[in-house]
Structures are given as structure tokens and as C-alpha cells.
Design an enzyme around this catalytic site. Structure first.
Site, PDB file in Angstrom:
ATOM      1  N   PHE A 128      85.148  87.737  15.539  1.00 21.22           N
ATOM      2  CA  PHE A 128      85.407  89.160  15.743  1.00 21.22           C
ATOM      3  C   PHE A 128      84.765  89.969  14.615  1.00 21.22           C
ATOM      4  O   PHE A 128      84.739  89.527  13.464  1.00 21.22           O
ATOM      5  CB  PHE A 128      86.919  89.402  15.784  1.00 21.22           C
ATOM      6  CG  PHE A 128      87.298  90.757  16.273  1.00 21.22           C
ATOM      7  CD1 PHE A 128      87.234  91.067  17.613  1.00 21.22           C
ATOM      8  CD2 PHE A 128      87.723  91.739  15.389  1.00 21.22           C
ATOM      9  CE1 PHE A 128      87.586  92.326  18.073  1.00 21.22           C
ATOM     10  CE2 PHE A 128      88.069  93.006  15.832  1.00 21.22           C
ATOM     11  CZ  PHE A 128      87.998  93.298  17.180  1.00 21.22           C
ATOM     12  N   ASP A 154      92.587  82.895  12.065  1.00 21.51           N
ATOM     13  CA  ASP A 154      92.891  84.170  12.709  1.00 21.51           C
ATOM     14  C   ASP A 154      93.539  83.842  14.052  1.00 21.51           C
ATOM     15  O   ASP A 154      92.911  83.252  14.931  1.00 21.51           O
ATOM     16  CB  ASP A 154      91.613  84.989  12.906  1.00 21.51           C
ATOM     17  CG  ASP A 154      91.899  86.385  13.464  1.00 21.51           C
ATOM     18  OD1 ASP A 154      92.950  86.570  14.108  1.00 21.51           O
ATOM     19  OD2 ASP A 154      91.054  87.275  13.275  1.00 21.51           O
ATOM     20  N   TYR A 156      99.852  93.467  18.405  1.00 27.08           N
ATOM     21  CA  TYR A 156      99.805  94.413  19.513  1.00 27.08           C
ATOM     22  C   TYR A 156      99.196  93.827  20.782  1.00 27.08           C
ATOM     23  O   TYR A 156      99.051  94.533  21.780  1.00 27.08           O
ATOM     24  CB  TYR A 156      99.061  95.697  19.129  1.00 27.08           C
ATOM     25  CG  TYR A 156      97.715  95.492  18.464  1.00 27.08           C
ATOM     26  CD1 TYR A 156      96.585  95.203  19.208  1.00 27.08           C
ATOM     27  CD2 TYR A 156      97.589  95.608  17.089  1.00 27.08           C
ATOM     28  CE1 TYR A 156      95.358  95.024  18.602  1.00 27.08           C
ATOM     29  CE2 TYR A 156      96.365  95.427  16.469  1.00 27.08           C
ATOM     30  CZ  TYR A 156      95.252  95.136  17.231  1.00 27.08           C
ATOM     31  OH  TYR A 156      94.025  94.958  16.617  1.00 27.08           O
ATOM     32  N   LYS A 157      98.848  92.562  20.767  1.00 24.12           N
ATOM     33  CA  LYS A 157      98.321  91.929  21.973  1.00 24.12           C
ATOM     34  C   LYS A 157      99.479  91.281  22.729  1.00 24.12           C
ATOM     35  O   LYS A 157     100.262  91.964  23.375  1.00 24.12           O
ATOM     36  CB  LYS A 157      97.235  90.926  21.605  1.00 24.12           C
ATOM     37  CG  LYS A 157      96.055  91.538  20.840  1.00 24.12           C
ATOM     38  CD  LYS A 157      94.984  90.512  20.563  1.00 24.12           C
ATOM     39  CE  LYS A 157      93.919  91.032  19.605  1.00 24.12           C
ATOM     40  NZ  LYS A 157      93.214  92.222  20.077  1.00 24.12           N
ATOM     41  N   ARG A 209      86.311  90.607  30.515  1.00 21.66           N
ATOM     42  CA  ARG A 209      87.440  89.746  30.164  1.00 21.66           C
ATOM     43  C   ARG A 209      88.629  90.035  31.082  1.00 21.66           C
ATOM     44  O   ARG A 209      88.977  91.191  31.327  1.00 21.66           O
ATOM     45  CB  ARG A 209      87.877  89.956  28.720  1.00 21.66           C
ATOM     46  CG  ARG A 209      86.907  89.477  27.683  1.00 21.66           C
ATOM     47  CD  ARG A 209      87.536  89.419  26.302  1.00 21.66           C
ATOM     48  NE  ARG A 209      88.257  90.648  25.950  1.00 21.66           N
ATOM     49  CZ  ARG A 209      88.872  90.841  24.789  1.00 21.66           C
ATOM     50  NH1 ARG A 209      88.862  89.893  23.867  1.00 21.66           N
ATOM     51  NH2 ARG A 209      89.484  91.978  24.532  1.00 21.66           N
TER      52      ARG A 209
END
Length: 417
Positions: free
Chosen positions: A138, A215, A240-241, A389
Site C-alpha cells: 500500500f 500490516d 475502519y474496514k 475489487r
């Protein structure tokens, strides 16, 4: 449906989405997520970027404002707030991360926590000067590595995963050397969903005398994580996912217990001091995981996590993972049947044991397709150069929702010609 919209041969072989939803042991959890009246959302397939809010969160925030903040005022720091980053971290560690008590802290953003732990890991190996990371990681991870390398004069060894979209143990082993201080990798790759072999990679890194930083942003809450069993040194992740903490929710950091007094986080602040309210002249870090806090943590932003952790504790990560596998396997099968004839390819692993809770599909028109889908209330996300995605949050995504989303992708492709 028009004649061009008829499902290709093979769709009938799949179980009915209605039947799957009716027998889903986690299906009742969907009712706990907020769906305002009049919503235009037909299929939300982006829970791997931003999870849905729980209906209870609205009431919880109001209660927090009225009681802990509005009534108890600053007294709440002594009564509850000072310990919340640690108590919430312990719950998160037990329910989601496979981490014993006293090793997880909830504070800061993912970027800030990543900086602190990576910088601390590099300093903990002063005789070594190499950071290893993959080029497909990322952007934040890559940018922070580059910034720390520039700041500290460290060297970066890049693992090139472009040909396969994932990092293997052999890839890491080939990059390791006597100069390696720390390795930073994502457990679940943010584009393809490929899930790395964390125990084997961690062991290889340790054999080379280096520290391993994971991560977990696309893992936490969707796939079982076992930080203690892996022997992991450090980990970070966002909330927050799949943890549904809301936009800008605080991140978490994991520091293995025996490392906490061996490494020094680089951003000293009053809240990470041993006695924050003593207002001492010199900094002395706390003797526990609180030393990895810097400034005042966002207590208000932690509230949504409390209810989501209750759901995860009730459901259990094994059951969540089981549904995740069913959802992603169905997504792959539907893509093969409905989308492959239109030139769509699968960019994710076919083996469910090697992927997280999202898949990525590839087609040159997917940028335009994604924009069209959003207008129709079907919400996946786009990742350049041509990836779409499909993110599947096991506690909030239904099988019917998935079917509707794949059908909408097919229709949009047909319309674009």
C-alpha cells in the site's frame, strides 16, 4: 432481462443465494447494521475499504456525549478514558489478533503508528541498515519506508511481486541478509487479496536476525490472525474496514511483550509518559504498552469499535472466516460464469486458503464500469490500472447482495460494449 442479459450456462449449478442467506448462521448480524430508509444502495461491495456503521453506534455516540463527556466532563479521564486505549487493545487482541493482554494499543492513525513502530524497529538493530518491503505494498507503507530511509540513511531492498501479485517465503528469504534490520509486509495484499504465509515468513526473518512488522489492515476482522503464535514482533492495522470503526477511526499497534522495554518509539509525548499528569521536566516512558502512545488519543472515535468488537466476540473469528470463504468462493464462481466470457480475468488467488475477504477482477473498462455502478447503488471500488475489487464483509454482506453486484457488473460491461 433481455436476451443478452440471460445468465450463461452453469449459473444454475450454484446454490441459491436465497437459500444461502436463509441458512446463514451469521445472517442475523446483518440486521444490526444501519440501513437508512430510502437508501439507494443495492449492493455494498466495499466493506474492505470502509465498513458499514452499526445501528447501535448512533445511540452509543449520543450516550457518550450526554454522559461520559457531557455529564462527567474531565472526570472521565480518571474514571475510564486513560485506560481505554489499553483495555480496548486487549479486547481487540483477544477477539481478532490472537494477542495476549498488554500488547495491543489503540491510538493514532495507521500511518503514524506504522512510522513509530518501523522507526523503532530500525533503531533496535543499530548494527543493521536495511529495510525490506515489496513494491506492491500500500502507498502509505512504501512512502513511510522511503521517508524513514531518507531520515536515517537506511537502504531499502524492494521485493518485486509484479509477476504474481504476492510475496512468498522464498521471495523474502532471497532478500534477507546480514544488514536486514526490519521487514514490512501486508498480511493480506490490498489489491489482489493474496494472504501471505505469516508464520513461515516471520520465522525466516527471525532466522536472519531481523524484526518482522506486519500490516494487518486488510486482515483484522476478516481472517483469523495469530500474532503470538506467529512469533510476530510488531503489527499495525486500521479499524475502519472490517472492524467498522468509521472514517478516520484510530489504528492499532501490537508490540510483543518482551520487546516493549527494548525498543523506543520515536515520537515522545505526554500521554506515553510514565506519569502523564505529573508534568515532569524530563520524559520517562510508561513501563507498559502505553509508552507507544504519543498525544491525547481520540476517545470519541473509539466508541464505534466497542459495539463491533461485541459482534465479533459473539460470532467468533472462525465462523467469520468460514462465511468469508463461502462469499469469496461464490464471487469467483459467479465471475467465471458471468464475467469471464466478457473478457474479465481474476487477479486473486483461486485457492481460498491463500486469500482474504476480497477478490480483484481485471478488465480494461473497469474504471468506467465502477463509475457507472456507483450511480446505480452498486459499490465496489477501483484500483489502477484496471482492477475492480469486490470486498465482502462477512457480518454485513449477504449472498443476494453479492449476486446482485456481479450481475450489475455484467450489465454495465454489456452496455459499454
Amino acid at each position: 432481462m433481455t436476451s443478452t442479459d440471460q445468465a450463461p450456462t452453469g449459473a444454475q449449478a450454484l446454490p441459491s443465494a436465497v437459500d444461502l442467506d436463509a441458512t446463514d448462521p451469521l445472517g442475523h448480524f446483518r440486521e444490526l447494521f444501519l440501513e437508512p430508509e430510502g437508501t439507494d444502495v443495492v449492493a455494498y461491495l466495499d466493506g474492505n475499504s470502509l465498513g458499514r456503521p452499526l445501528a447501535a453506534t448512533r445511540q452509543r455516540l449520543a450516550e457518550f456525549i450526554n454522559t461520559e463527556w457531557g455529564n462527567r466532563l474531565i472526570r472521565s479521564w480518571d474514571e475510564r478514558w486513560m485506560d481505554l486505549p489499553m483495555t480496548l487493545g486487549d479486547r481487540l487482541g483477544a477477539a481478532v489478533l490472537g494477542a495476549g493482554a498488554g500488547q495491543v494499543i489503540v491510538a493514532d492513525s495507521t500511518s503514524v503508528m506504522l512510522y513509530k513502530l518501523l522507526r523503532a524497529a530500525l533503531a533496535a538493530r543499530p548494527e543493521r541498515n536495511q529495510i525490506i518491503i515489496d513494491r506492491g505494498n500500500f502507498p502509505t507503507d512504501r512512502f513511510i519506508v522511503e521517508g524513514i530511509a531518507a531520515e536515517r540513511g537506511a537502504t531499502i531492498t524492494w521485493i518485486d511481486d509484479a509477476s504474481r501479485g504476492h510475496i512468498s517465503v522464498a521471495d523474502v528469504a532471497a532478500a534477507l541478509g546480514p544488514e536486514t534490520a526490519v521487514v514490512l509486509l501486508s498480511h493480506v495484499e490490498f489489491r489482489t487479496g493474496y494472504m501471505a504465509d505469516a508464520p513461515a515468513i516471520t520465522a525466516a526473518v527471525h532466522d536472519a536476525g531481523a524484526l518482522m512488522l506486519w500490516d494487518l489492515s486488510h486482515s483484522a476482522g476478516s481472517v483469523p490472525v495469530a500474532l503470538d503464535a506467529w512469533g510476530a514482533d510488531l503489527a499495525v492495522g486500521c479499524c475502519y474496514k472490517y472492524l467498522n470503526g468509521g472514517p478516520g477511526a484510530p489504528a492499532f499497534g501490537y508490540v510483543r511483550a518482551d520487546l516493549q522495554n527494548q525498543i523506543q518509539q520515536p515520537i515522545w509525548g505526554w500521554m506515553g509518559a510514565d506519569e502523564p499528569f505529573a508534568m515532569n521536566d524530563a520524559y520517562a516512558p510508561a513501563t507498559n504498552v502505553r509508552r507507544f502512545i504519543t498525544g491525547t488519543p481520540s476517545i470519541l472515535a473509539m466508541q464505534p469499535l466497542l459495539h463491533m468488537l461485541e459482534l465479533i466476540e459473539q460470532a467468533g473469528m472462525d465462523a467469520i472466516r468460514a462465511k468469508s470463504i463461502l462469499l469469496t468462493e461464490r464471487a469467483v464462481a459467479l465471475a467465471d460464469i458471468h464475467l469471464s466470457p466478457l473478457g474479465v480475468s481474476l487477479a486473486s488467488p483461486r485457492d481460498s486458503s491463500e486469500r482474504g475477504s476480497h477478490i480483484m477482477l481485471d478488465h480494461p473498462q473497469f474504471r468506467d464500469v465502477t463509475a457507472a455502478l456507483w450511480e446505480r447503488g452498486v459499490i465496489p471500488d477501483f484500483r489502477p490500472p484496471s482492477g475492480l475489487r469486490v470486498g465482502l464483509a462477512p457480518l454485513s454482506t449477504s449472498f443476494a447482495e453479492l449476486d446482485a453486484g456481479i450481475q450489475a457488473i455484467r450489465e454495465a460491461l454489456l452496455e459499454l460494449g
